[in-house]
Design a protein around this motif. Structure first.
Motif, PDB file in Angstrom:
ATOM      1  N   SER A  62     -11.641 -14.224 -11.219  1.00 20.16           N
ATOM      2  CA  SER A  62     -12.346 -13.871  -9.988  1.00 20.16           C
ATOM      3  C   SER A  62     -11.570 -12.815  -9.218  1.00 20.16           C
ATOM      4  N   GLU A  63     -12.304 -11.983  -8.489  1.00 21.80           N
ATOM      5  CA  GLU A  63     -11.677 -10.983  -7.620  1.00 21.80           C
ATOM      6  C   GLU A  63     -11.061 -11.632  -6.388  1.00 21.80           C
ATOM      7  N   GLY A  64     -11.486 -12.846  -6.064  1.00 24.78           N
ATOM      8  CA  GLY A  64     -10.892 -13.590  -4.960  1.00 24.78           C
ATOM      9  C   GLY A  64     -11.510 -13.321  -3.604  1.00 24.78           C
ATOM     10  N   VAL A  65     -12.681 -12.702  -3.566  1.00 23.64           N
ATOM     11  CA  VAL A  65     -13.354 -12.399  -2.297  1.00 23.64           C
ATOM     12  C   VAL A  65     -14.599 -13.269  -2.196  1.00 23.64           C
ATOM     13  N   VAL A 112     -13.706 -14.088   3.427  1.00 23.13           N
ATOM     14  CA  VAL A 112     -12.361 -14.566   3.122  1.00 23.13           C
ATOM     15  C   VAL A 112     -11.871 -13.950   1.814  1.00 23.13           C
ATOM     16  N   ARG A 113     -10.539 -13.994   1.637  1.00 13.92           N
ATOM     17  CA  ARG A 113      -9.889 -13.513   0.417  1.00 13.92           C
ATOM     18  C   ARG A 113      -8.920 -14.599  -0.045  1.00 13.92           C
ATOM     19  N   LEU A 114      -8.799 -14.755  -1.354  1.00 15.64           N
ATOM     20  CA  LEU A 114      -7.910 -15.756  -1.925  1.00 15.64           C
ATOM     21  C   LEU A 114      -6.467 -15.452  -1.552  1.00 15.64           C
ATOM     22  N   SER A 115      -5.771 -16.456  -1.040  1.00 14.96           N
ATOM     23  CA  SER A 115      -4.361 -16.321  -0.699  1.00 14.96           C
ATOM     24  C   SER A 115      -3.496 -16.975  -1.765  1.00 14.96           C
TER      25      SER A 115
END
Length: 138
Positions: A62-65, A112-115
């Motif tokens: 995943s791109e994490g967004v 949100v974005r993955l941290s």
């Protein structure tokens, strides 16, 4: 008395252990998900496709967004309040995780974005807000 064959148990265990391991990629802080090769449905940590019940799933990164779809504040089993959110990722699957920040300041529709892919305490993904919300009137 029935004794199962050890080779059958090892084959079954061997086939399920690498379900979420992408081949040849460095994914220390990446979120991995599956996509059904039959219908194209994206899903998070499943053994069967929820749409067509297919078992031929390929692992993708995943791109994490994503976008917060629902967020709630929990006061149970913790010294401080924490949030639990449902995040709809850009790839089309939904994941339960935690968004960093004050629990009261997280709303549906926030980007949100993955941290961190895996919280060391709870084992769930941790996200951070992409745009600081301008909610002076709420």
């Amino acid at each position: 008395m029935y004794h199962h064959s050890g080779s059958v148990a090892q084959q079954a265990a061997g086939s399920a252990t690498g379900v979420l391991e992408a081949k040849g990629t460095d994914h220390a802080e990446a979120m991995l998900f599956q996509r059904c090769t039959w219908c194209g449905t994206a899903m998070y940590h499943r053994l069967l496709c929820p749409v067509c019940q297919g078992s031929d799933l390929r692992t993708e990164r995943s791109e994490g967004v994503g976008t917060v779809r629902h967020s709630t504040v929990l006061h149970r089993n913790t010294p401080a309040a924490r949030n639990v959110s449902l995040i709809e990722m850009a790839e089309g699957f939904v994941v339960r995780g935690r968004v960093m920040g004050p629990p009261i300041g997280i709303h549906s529709g926030d980007r949100v974005r993955l941290s961190t892919a895996k919280d060391p305490v709870r084992g769930e993904p941790v996200f951070q807000l992409v745009d600081e919300p301008y909610r002076a009137w709420t």
